[in-house]
Motif scaffolding. Sequence first.
Motif, mmCIF file in Angstrom:
data_model
loop_
_atom_site.group_PDB
_atom_site.id
_atom_site.type_symbol
_atom_site.label_atom_id
_atom_site.label_comp_id
_atom_site.label_asym_id
_atom_site.label_seq_id
_atom_site.Cartn_x
_atom_site.Cartn_y
_atom_site.Cartn_z
ATOM 1 N N ILE A 298 21.511 47.911 10.343
ATOM 2 C CA ILE A 298 21.455 49.151 10.839
ATOM 3 C C ILE A 298 20.521 48.978 12.149
ATOM 4 O O ILE A 298 20.486 49.556 13.124
ATOM 5 N N SER A 299 19.882 47.760 11.915
ATOM 6 C CA SER A 299 18.953 47.376 13.020
ATOM 7 C C SER A 299 19.622 47.044 14.465
ATOM 8 O O SER A 299 19.067 47.073 15.430
ATOM 9 N N ARG A 300 20.960 46.762 14.343
ATOM 10 C CA ARG A 300 21.678 46.478 15.493
ATOM 11 C C ARG A 300 22.276 47.758 16.095
ATOM 12 O O ARG A 300 22.682 47.696 17.187
ATOM 13 N N PRO A 313 21.271 56.450 2.491
ATOM 14 C CA PRO A 313 21.072 56.128 0.940
ATOM 15 C C PRO A 313 20.532 54.413 1.108
ATOM 16 O O PRO A 313 20.904 53.990 2.171
ATOM 17 N N ASP A 314 19.938 54.048 0.222
ATOM 18 C CA ASP A 314 19.196 52.747 0.410
ATOM 19 C C ASP A 314 20.351 51.689 0.322
ATOM 20 O O ASP A 314 20.336 50.673 1.308
ATOM 21 N N ILE A 315 21.502 51.720 -0.128
ATOM 22 C CA ILE A 315 22.587 50.693 -0.218
ATOM 23 C C ILE A 315 23.182 50.693 1.249
ATOM 24 O O ILE A 315 23.857 49.907 1.618
ATOM 25 N N ILE A 316 23.029 51.735 2.171
ATOM 26 C CA ILE A 316 23.372 51.445 3.649
ATOM 27 C C ILE A 316 22.342 51.301 4.496
ATOM 28 O O ILE A 316 22.565 50.486 5.281
ATOM 29 N N ALA A 317 21.213 51.791 4.129
ATOM 30 C CA ALA A 317 20.004 51.754 5.161
ATOM 31 C C ALA A 317 19.659 50.430 4.960
ATOM 32 O O ALA A 317 19.110 49.571 6.053
ATOM 33 N N ASN A 318 19.765 49.528 3.881
ATOM 34 C CA ASN A 318 19.162 48.303 3.750
ATOM 35 C C ASN A 318 20.189 47.174 3.572
ATOM 36 O O ASN A 318 20.162 46.188 3.215
#
Length: 893
Positions: A298-300, A313-318
């Motif tokens: 997600i940093s891109r 959710p963490d599974i997507i954010a991380n």
Amino acid sequence: MSANLLELNVDTLFEQHSVSEIDAVQKKIQMVVENKREELRTMVGERYRDLLKAADTIAAMQSSAGTLIEQVHCIQSNCRSLNEQQLLGFKTTPVACEADILLQQRTASKQLNNYYSTMVQIKLLTSLPELIWTHIDQEQFYAATELFIFSRHISTGLQLDAKNALMQRLPVAHKQWEILRPFHLTIKHAVLNVLEREQLSAEVAVDCMQSLLLLEKCDLHHVLQTFLQLRATAFVRCLQSQSSDAEAKKSRRVKERILASLHILNGTIELMDKCLLSNGLLFERIEQCSAATTPPSISRMDISERQLAHLLPDIIANYRPQFDKPQLAAQQISDALLAWLRKIDTLAAKELEQIFSLVSSMQTIQDIKSAAAATAQSSYAELEQQLQLKSTQLNFYKHKYVPLINARVREIIRSSWAAAMQHTYELVVQLVQSSHSQEPAPLQIWREQNEDLPLSLAAALSEQPKRLANRTKGYSTATIELCAEFDKQLAQIVQELNVLLQEQSTRAEHKLALINFLRETAQQQMMDYVSKLKTLQLQERQALLQALRCTLALIELCPSLKLCFCQPSSWRQWAGNLTAAGAEHWQRLCALIEEEMLRLWLLIVDDVLSTHNCDDKLPKGITHNMVLQDFALWHTQTLEQQDEEQQQSVQSSIRIPSQPRLSLQTYLHQLIQALNVAVPQTLPSKVLHAFNQKLLTQLLAHYELLAAADCTKSSQNIALQLYFDLKFLERVFSVTREERQLYEQFHALQRRLRDFIDPFDFELFAEHINQHVARSAARLHGELGVLTAMPANLPGGVANATLAHEADPNVLCLSSSGSTSLWFPLLPIVTAQSTPLHSERKSLTTASEKAMTPTRKAPTTRKTESSSSSSNSSSKSKSSAASFFGMSQEWFR
């Protein structure tokens, strides 16, 4: 068409249609999907700003609404708490209901968070297509692949929650994934196209291979094979000039395509050395992407999306892509590389040889070699050590390009030589064919022209062919122009080869091989030319003359032809021992061509002699009337001797032939005229010798018949005249002992005729006959000079004579056939004193007067007017026969 595709029944599709029809339906569906995708992309591009603005407004409104709802909830809870405190005594609900209320609050909060998360994910899916296209345009394929995998991860989570009421109310999530799905093929095609480029850096190659690893989920060995296959395709497309690059779409020069193909091969090995070894750049990048400190995908995204990461959710954010630890054994690299090298060998044998056939000049070859030598060959020691390869296997220029360059150079030399020789042969054939309709013009050769003499000393000393000298050899203007054009073409070949020989990168043995090949090609082409000339089977006299003149002129008037055999001075440093061999081959070629041209000369000689045969021109029998008509006036010789017994002087007179028969002189004169008409040019000495040999053979056969006739046997005078003719022919045509067969025939026939003469008379006649023969030969030498131009004292005999004329013939050379034999004797210098020549002429005059008045009284001093020397003129003539037999001088009266 779209309606028809929507009405398709998938269940019955495979039952009612064949595989090819199903494949066609799939292509139509894919085409429709792509068209819709383009339309949607266009619409999204036009309305993207409004959509983002609306989304930001919705997010702000959502935040405000959330704050307001939270405050309302706070007020409600406070009011409820206050109400419960005021109506605590009137409360009728049980205490257990508080847990239900708390559960309801938690459920509502979870639903709200789920709603926010879903909306943020949908927003990410909406933003990803544009972002992926941006990375593809910037050729950041790994970043585009990572975002595509991230979008697939988000879409998969949303599709798993498809039964949720919220997802059922938001079908945009499913539609957005339909937009993102084709990016799998789009990214793959873009990666493959980049790997097919001619210019490919290590960073871009690693990015593409890393993208393929993540996109296809394949092992590194498959990526290596794909990479090598694409580089082979790039090699072929470069040679065929079918690259997708904008610059390569234009018409490219052959030199650029050859150098670009070499750069592709060397660049492929260099990329493997930098990227795919155990410590290569690809493994470093994969290790960096697999590290725990690597930021999530997600940093891109843009900063506006990254701010909403807490709602995901963490599974997507991380989420970050995961790589299996790549394994690539050295044996796998070696096998793949060797297979690629074999494929390159096959492609080079077909495509590279074909494009080298388009190179048409030595300058292009030199430019290719210079550019290839300027590009330093990298050292792949580590790659060769790990893969256990030989260094020679990776030297593409040495093993694939240098042999083709050398072969092309040879082909250029051969084709240029063949074209020049074929063009010259066609011109010679045209001149030969045109000579049939032209009448021989002997005066055209010997007529004086203004251009004969040089206008300046520089022009006289120049190496340009002399006009007068060329005309004496029969070289017409058309022949000289033909030789000039042929020499110009050969000079261009020599000049182009000199350009390549001056090139420093060419090895000495290759230069020596090229020089040797030039000589062999020149020799082969000249032999082919002579063979073609022989196949014409020329018989007509003018055609034969034109053919041999043109052929001999090629050797004499084309200095560049000699340079193909005898190398220029600038080539001697590479030719070495080949210089002497080249001169020897040049002499052999000249001798062979002269031998072939001598055959044509002999055809002309036979034609002239058959047309003017001595049997037809000379009388076959000698009668008394023929003696009166044919025999020239005999010379009466007075002999004065001293009687030994009576001491008295005794005079006697004898009659001796003074010149050959008139018919023989007439025949030789007519033969010379016919020869001048047939061959107006100066005859080479070897041809003249052959002509004389055949002529004398015919004359000997004729005199054999005359010697066998009864009239000759019965008449001493006829035998004496025939004997005189043979001695005259032998002296005029300089028959020496070196020509053994002809010499023996002459003397055998002379002995036969001597048998018909009284030996005592012949003893008296012999000395005087020899003197008269010498005098007659000297008098007729000028008239017979065309046939007797060859000097009698030629060193080495006629065996060393050639068809080549003198080095620098001029007008003075026409007055003599050598240093001692004159065609036209010089006039005497008249002075007060009597010169030896004047005395000789005076003695000849006196002798002729005495011959006219044989009854005149002889002077006291006995003279022999026919003597050729002064000592013989002052001495007395004495009969050796009378002394030998002891007879008196009265017997001879």
